[in-house]
Write a protein that holds these residues in place. Structure first.
Motif, PDB file in Angstrom:
ATOM      1  N   GLY A  33      -3.362  17.418   0.832  1.00 10.54           N
ATOM      2  CA  GLY A  33      -3.447  16.123   1.486  1.00 10.54           C
ATOM      3  C   GLY A  33      -2.307  15.199   1.135  1.00 10.54           C
ATOM      4  O   GLY A  33      -2.136  14.170   1.759  1.00 10.54           O
ATOM      5  N   PHE A 173       2.428   2.089  -9.992  1.00  9.81           N
ATOM      6  CA  PHE A 173       1.068   2.303  -9.483  1.00  9.81           C
ATOM      7  C   PHE A 173       0.802   3.800  -9.393  1.00  9.81           C
ATOM      8  O   PHE A 173       1.733   4.602  -9.428  1.00  9.81           O
ATOM      9  N   ALA A 174      -0.469   4.141  -9.264  1.00  4.40           N
ATOM     10  CA  ALA A 174      -0.833   5.548  -9.159  1.00  4.40           C
ATOM     11  C   ALA A 174      -0.720   6.001  -7.711  1.00  4.40           C
ATOM     12  O   ALA A 174      -1.701   6.396  -7.096  1.00  4.40           O
ATOM     13  N   GLY A 177      -0.373   4.326  -1.962  1.00  5.54           N
ATOM     14  CA  GLY A 177      -1.503   3.578  -1.421  1.00  5.54           C
ATOM     15  C   GLY A 177      -1.829   2.338  -2.226  1.00  5.54           C
ATOM     16  O   GLY A 177      -1.790   1.213  -1.698  1.00  5.54           O
ATOM     17  N   MET A 180       0.847  -0.291  -1.917  1.00  9.19           N
ATOM     18  CA  MET A 180       0.839  -1.031  -0.651  1.00  9.19           C
ATOM     19  C   MET A 180      -0.276  -2.086  -0.649  1.00  9.19           C
ATOM     20  O   MET A 180      -0.126  -3.165  -0.081  1.00  9.19           O
ATOM     21  N   ASN A 181      -1.382  -1.759  -1.298  1.00  5.64           N
ATOM     22  CA  ASN A 181      -2.454  -2.734  -1.446  1.00  5.64           C
ATOM     23  C   ASN A 181      -1.956  -3.940  -2.245  1.00  5.64           C
ATOM     24  O   ASN A 181      -2.240  -5.089  -1.909  1.00  5.64           O
ATOM     25  N   ALA A 184       0.293  -6.036  -0.055  1.00  2.00           N
ATOM     26  CA  ALA A 184      -0.488  -6.839   0.880  1.00  2.00           C
ATOM     27  C   ALA A 184      -1.095  -8.044   0.168  1.00  2.00           C
ATOM     28  O   ALA A 184      -1.214  -9.123   0.744  1.00  2.00           O
ATOM     29  N   GLY A 185      -1.477  -7.873  -1.109  1.00  2.00           N
ATOM     30  CA  GLY A 185      -2.069  -8.966  -1.861  1.00  2.00           C
ATOM     31  C   GLY A 185      -1.042  -9.874  -2.517  1.00  2.00           C
ATOM     32  O   GLY A 185      -1.412 -10.854  -3.160  1.00  2.00           O
ATOM     33  N   GLU A 187       1.080  -9.110  -4.977  1.00  2.00           N
ATOM     34  CA  GLU A 187       1.378  -8.890  -6.398  1.00  2.00           C
ATOM     35  C   GLU A 187       2.807  -8.388  -6.601  1.00  2.00           C
ATOM     36  O   GLU A 187       3.450  -8.721  -7.588  1.00  2.00           O
ATOM     37  N   LEU A 198       6.988   2.508   6.022  1.00  2.00           N
ATOM     38  CA  LEU A 198       7.411   1.334   6.795  1.00  2.00           C
ATOM     39  C   LEU A 198       6.578   1.181   8.058  1.00  2.00           C
ATOM     40  O   LEU A 198       6.103   0.093   8.392  1.00  2.00           O
ATOM     41  N   GLU A 199       6.344   2.295   8.751  1.00  2.00           N
ATOM     42  CA  GLU A 199       5.620   2.248  10.025  1.00  2.00           C
ATOM     43  C   GLU A 199       4.123   1.999   9.831  1.00  2.00           C
ATOM     44  O   GLU A 199       3.474   1.392  10.675  1.00  2.00           O
ATOM     45  N   ASN A 200       3.558   2.518   8.722  1.00  2.00           N
ATOM     46  CA  ASN A 200       2.108   2.509   8.576  1.00  2.00           C
ATOM     47  C   ASN A 200       1.549   1.268   7.915  1.00  2.00           C
ATOM     48  O   ASN A 200       0.343   1.133   7.798  1.00  2.00           O
ATOM     49  N   ASN A 201       2.406   0.396   7.417  1.00  2.00           N
ATOM     50  CA  ASN A 201       1.902  -0.753   6.679  1.00  2.00           C
ATOM     51  C   ASN A 201       2.506  -2.043   7.226  1.00  2.00           C
ATOM     52  O   ASN A 201       3.457  -2.018   7.997  1.00  2.00           O
ATOM     53  N   ASP A 202       1.918  -3.144   6.796  1.00  2.94           N
ATOM     54  CA  ASP A 202       2.420  -4.446   7.226  1.00  2.94           C
ATOM     55  C   ASP A 202       3.640  -4.844   6.413  1.00  2.94           C
ATOM     56  O   ASP A 202       3.617  -5.807   5.654  1.00  2.94           O
ATOM     57  N   LYS A 271       6.759  13.072  13.974  1.00  6.32           N
ATOM     58  CA  LYS A 271       5.577  12.237  13.775  1.00  6.32           C
ATOM     59  C   LYS A 271       5.627  11.499  12.447  1.00  6.32           C
ATOM     60  O   LYS A 271       5.170  10.371  12.322  1.00  6.32           O
TER      61      LYS A 271
ATOM     62  N   THR B 136      -7.522  -6.707  -0.878  1.00  7.48           N
ATOM     63  CA  THR B 136      -6.123  -6.844  -1.298  1.00  7.48           C
ATOM     64  C   THR B 136      -5.949  -7.987  -2.300  1.00  7.48           C
ATOM     65  O   THR B 136      -4.940  -8.063  -2.980  1.00  7.48           O
ATOM     66  N   ILE B 319      -4.393   2.617   4.049  1.00  8.01           N
ATOM     67  CA  ILE B 319      -4.138   2.872   2.638  1.00  8.01           C
ATOM     68  C   ILE B 319      -5.222   3.811   2.114  1.00  8.01           C
ATOM     69  O   ILE B 319      -6.380   3.432   2.038  1.00  8.01           O
ATOM     70  N   ILE B 327      -6.799  13.227   1.997  1.00  9.04           N
ATOM     71  CA  ILE B 327      -6.956  14.482   2.741  1.00  9.04           C
ATOM     72  C   ILE B 327      -7.361  14.191   4.185  1.00  9.04           C
ATOM     73  O   ILE B 327      -6.844  14.785   5.131  1.00  9.04           O
ATOM     74  N   SER B 330      -4.356  13.071   6.035  1.00  9.33           N
ATOM     75  CA  SER B 330      -3.412  14.137   6.341  1.00  9.33           C
ATOM     76  C   SER B 330      -3.909  14.979   7.505  1.00  9.33           C
ATOM     77  O   SER B 330      -3.114  15.479   8.298  1.00  9.33           O
ATOM     78  N   PRO B 339      -1.850   7.325  10.763  1.00  7.63           N
ATOM     79  CA  PRO B 339      -2.715   6.331  10.148  1.00  7.63           C
ATOM     80  C   PRO B 339      -1.880   5.124   9.739  1.00  7.63           C
ATOM     81  O   PRO B 339      -0.681   5.244   9.535  1.00  7.63           O
ATOM     82  N   GLY B 340      -2.516   3.983   9.648  1.00 11.35           N
ATOM     83  CA  GLY B 340      -1.761   2.810   9.260  1.00 11.35           C
ATOM     84  C   GLY B 340      -2.414   1.553   9.753  1.00 11.35           C
ATOM     85  O   GLY B 340      -3.528   1.589  10.276  1.00 11.35           O
ATOM     86  N   VAL B 341      -1.715   0.431   9.567  1.00  9.65           N
ATOM     87  CA  VAL B 341      -2.310  -0.852   9.934  1.00  9.65           C
ATOM     88  C   VAL B 341      -2.669  -0.923  11.403  1.00  9.65           C
ATOM     89  O   VAL B 341      -3.536  -1.682  11.797  1.00  9.65           O
ATOM     90  N   ARG B 342      -1.984  -0.115  12.238  1.00 12.67           N
ATOM     91  CA  ARG B 342      -2.254  -0.205  13.666  1.00 12.67           C
ATOM     92  C   ARG B 342      -3.239   0.855  14.139  1.00 12.67           C
ATOM     93  O   ARG B 342      -3.474   1.006  15.324  1.00 12.67           O
ATOM     94  N   ARG B 448      -0.184  -3.366 -16.316  1.00 12.63           N
ATOM     95  CA  ARG B 448       0.498  -4.088 -15.238  1.00 12.63           C
ATOM     96  C   ARG B 448       0.272  -5.584 -15.389  1.00 12.63           C
ATOM     97  O   ARG B 448       1.180  -6.391 -15.190  1.00 12.63           O
TER      98      ARG B 448
END
Lengths: 306, 498
Positions: A33, A173-174, A177, A180-181, A184-185, A187, A198-202, A271, B136, B319, B327, B330, B339-342, B448
């Motif tokens: 995955g 970070f681990a 994902g 990216m959280n 978004a927050g 931090e 870039l494409e999948n997140n804000d 893709k 978030t 996320i 998984i 994927s 997958p993503g914000v959209r 952190r």
């Protein structure tokens, strides 16, 4: 009475072992995955077909891919074990920690992908360019995230920080994902990753760590244009334990080339915004050695190694 | 206007078939000690490549939800959680089974699982974008506060001796340190052994500590150990029995939903936090750990509520919170869905189909639970040594499969021996697992937070109102015990066991 189940278990293992003897095992050093696994699973059918043999993927996860890479290095060089490895375990981790293998433990079959990375910030932030962040980092501080110490997001930002003299805080970070959280927050201010992220997140791209602008992103300037000649990409390739027969190596390399030219692989690459790049055995070996050298220098500069 | 065309996909024969197969397989995989959600999903992932999008997601979601529930079957029947997520279920499930109430225990865990799962589906459908945005706001300091709060639940699960419980919790936290430093990448506590740089695998340790040590004790004292519960049938609780427990169900499901929405926390954490808070709130708190259905409800509704809400960051923000959702993502990528914000705006049909599939999975789970529990009950009526040998074989196979490393089998055996000795010494094992599960999160978020605040831990409570609230709550929980013991006792809350 008690021996019967044990005998049965042994017999099953034996039968399984014989059935497996002629298949090629492809070690992927991350769990199913993951990014590497997804590409490997689409690479595998084409490779198996071109080779005319069954190829089975084995995920050996752990320690940033070094456990899987070590398993590939330790295997017998009979062509029945290959490793589908990305940049981390091949060209970064051996400098960062004591791995039981190094770049010389492998024969290089082929490079399959090379994907440039971008400097990313949260969409709609008040900074508009690399220059803005450089000013901010020189006057105050910037916080950047990574998907772990010694990953490309970390190395690229560490290189930029030392080139531009930034007061930068690195938060590992681990994985991408959680990072990216955190972006978004609010931090973390900056992150480095591929077009997929870039494409999948804000997020939006400030620059690309490549010598020239990318065809798919003509509006994103290069780091060189911003004044820092930095070139970073994530890549993957197929390796075998050192000592493979030259003829076998050549046939595997041909099969690899055929596999990345299949429609299926090209479709996935499109893709996932993965760049397909083929390098043959010698070119790939030379590239890995040069890349590892460059990364070692950055790790030293960032104070992570001696 | 909602376009209901997605229902055609969600209720196609292929999808329903995939749901039934996936859920049944998931329950069985979850119930077998050693094989858990990740192994189940990895086994099924290659099969999905040849399937249509919605059926393939249905198969994976079925395996995921089924396996989280399935772990409770072996937790109740053989005192070994099938998956780490069910470690808290064991605390009350097995004592009930020992009393001869295995059927009732299975009924409570099944009902709580299904209801928790359904409630989280509702939350997912109604509030995914809002909850995702709220999640978030949990930065490193806030998550650290939450983990600290979760660690106080060690006190709640320390049966018998508090000192032994705390010692085991600390040992679990320490074992979580073995491996690689999360900030510098340096190896630590590895004694030069490369295998240890990856850290100890949670599943291998849990299998050893619970399943193997249980098998060892039974093989060592064939008739001295507790009897295996044979021929168990699932008996669903009557409606009247729910009296006074509905609030617990709702609270536990809510905790599961909230924790599931935070990337990287997970079902085991949710089950323990929910168990601890149920113990604080329940009128029957003194019965916890001795076979109290409230404990089962707390653990099972919370861990199954995570299955739905883990999809919140995944679907709303793209996320993936953990390996399981990674998984699933994927599988989407392979089917051409980015997958993503959209995701919700561009592939609403797929997202809606996922909602429907999740609901159907939870209902199917209730149906397939009956024959599967019956089958397990039958299996358990064969002679105990053979069952235990089977448990050992499955445990080792499971331990080795997770990361594909044979040495994980060695780790499981070593922890099996340690678990056997610790049981004999009267040390509770659950606090160790809590320490081990929460350890990496605890450390990473703490460090952190320290990096962000220039090493000043005293600045943590002032980072945000969320942090302030959670830190205050933690302080109250820690101080409540000693305070209760010192103050003159006001009425019924007499049993200050802390």
């Amino acid at each position: 009475m008690k021996t019967a189940p044990i005998a049965l278990a042994l017999a099953m293992t034996l039968v399984g072992g014989i059935a497996q003897a002629q298949t090629v095992e492809m070690i992927v050093p991350f769990s199913a995955g993951g990014g590497t696994d997804t590409v490997a699973r689409v690479f595998e059918p084409g490779f198996a077909e071109a080779l005319g043999r069954t190829v089975i993927i084995r995920n050996v996860d752990g320690a940033s891919g070094t456990i899987g890479a070590a398993a590939a290095a330790d295997a017998s060089a009979d062509g029945l074990t290959v490793g589908y490895l990305p940049i981390g375990p091949l060209a970064i981790q051996p400098s960062l920690r004591d791995t039981s293998y190094d770049a010389d433990s492998f024969d290089y079959i082929c490079q399959t992908t090379s994907t440039p990375v971008f400097l990313l910030q949260k969409k709609g932030g008040d900074a508009a360019s690399v220059e803005d962040w450089v000013t901010r980092g020189q006057d105050g501080r910037v916080v950047y995230g990574s998907s772990g110490p010694g990953t490309i997001p970390h190395l690229a930002m560490a290189a930029l920080s030392s080139a531009a003299g930034l007061n930068a805080v690195h938060l590992p970070f681990a994985g991408t994902g959680p990072a990216m959280n955190a972006m978004a927050g609010g931090e973390i201010d900056l992150f480095v990753d591929t077009a997929t992220v870039l494409e999948n997140n804000d997020v939006e791209a400030l620059a690309v760590f490549a010598p020239e602008r990318l065809e798919a992103y003509p509006d994103v300037p290069t780091m060189t244009e911003a004044g820092y000649a930095l070139d970073f990409s994530v890549w993957q390739g197929l390796v075998a334990p050192k000592g493979m027969e030259p003829a076998t190596l050549a046939s595997y390399s041909d099969a690899c080339k055929a596999a990345i030219e299949t429609d299926r692989f090209e479709e996935l690459a499109e893709k996932t915004n993965t760049g397909i790049l083929y390098r043959g055995p010698e070119d790939f070996a030379a590239f890995v050695s040069k890349n590892a050298e460059q990364n070692r220098a950055i790790l030293k500069e960032a104070g992570l190694t001696e | 206007m909602i376009d209901f065309a997605f229902l055609a996909d969600a209720f196609s024969p292929a999808t329903l078939f995939a749901i039934v197969i996936g859920t049944s397989l998931g329950v069985v995989i979850g119930a077998l000690p050693g094989l858990g959600s990740v192994v189940g999903l990895s086994i099924c992932l290659p099969f999905t490549f040849g399937m249509e999008t919605v059926p393939s997601l249905a198969l994976l979601l079925g395996v995921y939800c089924g396996s989280v529930y399935g772990g409770s079957i072996s937790a109740i029947l053989i005192n070994s959680p099938g998956t780490p997520q069910s470690a808290a279920t064991m605390l009350d499930g097995y004592p009930m089974a020992q009393r001869g109430e295995a059927g009732e225990a299975l009924g409570w865990s099944t009902a709580a699982s299904v209801l928790g799962g359904l409630l989280s589906c509702i939350v997912l459908i109604l509030a995914a974008p809002q909850l995702a945005r709220f999640a978030t706001r949990f930065g490193s300091v806030e998550v650290f506060a939450l983990i600290l709060l979760a660690l106080t639940c060690i006190a709640a699960v320390s049966r018998g001796s508090m000192i032994k419980g705390l010692a085991m919790g600390a040992a679990g936290l320490f074992v979580a340190l073995i491996g690689t430093d999360p900030v510098t990448g340096a190896a630590r506590f590895t004694f030069g052994i490369e295998f240890l740089t990856a850290g100890l695998d949670l599943i291998a340790v849990v299998i050893g500590l619970f399943a193997l040590s249980e098998a060892f004790s039974r093989l060592a004292e064939p008739h001295g150990g507790a009897p295996t519960v044979a021929n168990a049938r699932l008996i669903l609780p009557r409606l009247a029995a729910w009296k006074g427990r509905v609030v617990n169900l709702l609270r536990s499901s809510f905790i599961g939903c909230l924790i599931g929405a935070l990337p990287g926390t997970g079902a085991a954490t949710a089950a323990f936090i929910s168990y601890a808070s149920a113990k604080q709130a329940s009128p029957r708190r003194d019965e916890f750990g001795k076979g109290e259905p409230d404990g089962l409800i707390a653990a099972e509704s919370a861990n199954n509520a995570v299955t739905g809400s883990a999809m919140i960051p995944t679907l709303a923000l793209g996320i993936p919170g953990d390996v399981v959702t990674a998984i699933l993502l994927s599988a989407m990528v392979v089917h051409g869905i980015t997958p993503g914000v959209r995701l919700m705006s561009e592939h609403l049909d797929v997202v809606n189909a996922i909602f429907v599939v999740l609901i159907v999975v939870n209902i199917v789970m209730l149906i397939v639970a009956f024959p599967i529990v019956r089958a397990f009950g039958k299996i358990l009526s064969i002679p105990e040594p053979i069952i235990m040998v089977g448990v050992i074989v499955f445990s080792l196979v499971g331990a080795i499969t997770v990361r594909g490393n044979a040495l994980d089998g060695v780790v499981a055996v070593l922890f099996g021996i340690a678990g056997y000795l610790l049981r004999r010494g009267g040390f509770p094992l659950a606090p160790f697992v809590i320490g081990l599960v929460l350890g990496p999160q605890f450390e990473q978020n703490l460090r952190r937070g320290l990096l962000l605040n220039e090493g000043d831990i005293l600045a943590f409570p002032f980072a945000s109102w969320i942090a302030a609230v959670i830190f205050t709550l933690t302080a109250v929980l820690i101080l409540a015990g000693p305070a209760k013991a010192l103050l003159p006792k006001p009425g019924p809350a007499e049993s200050g066991r802390q």
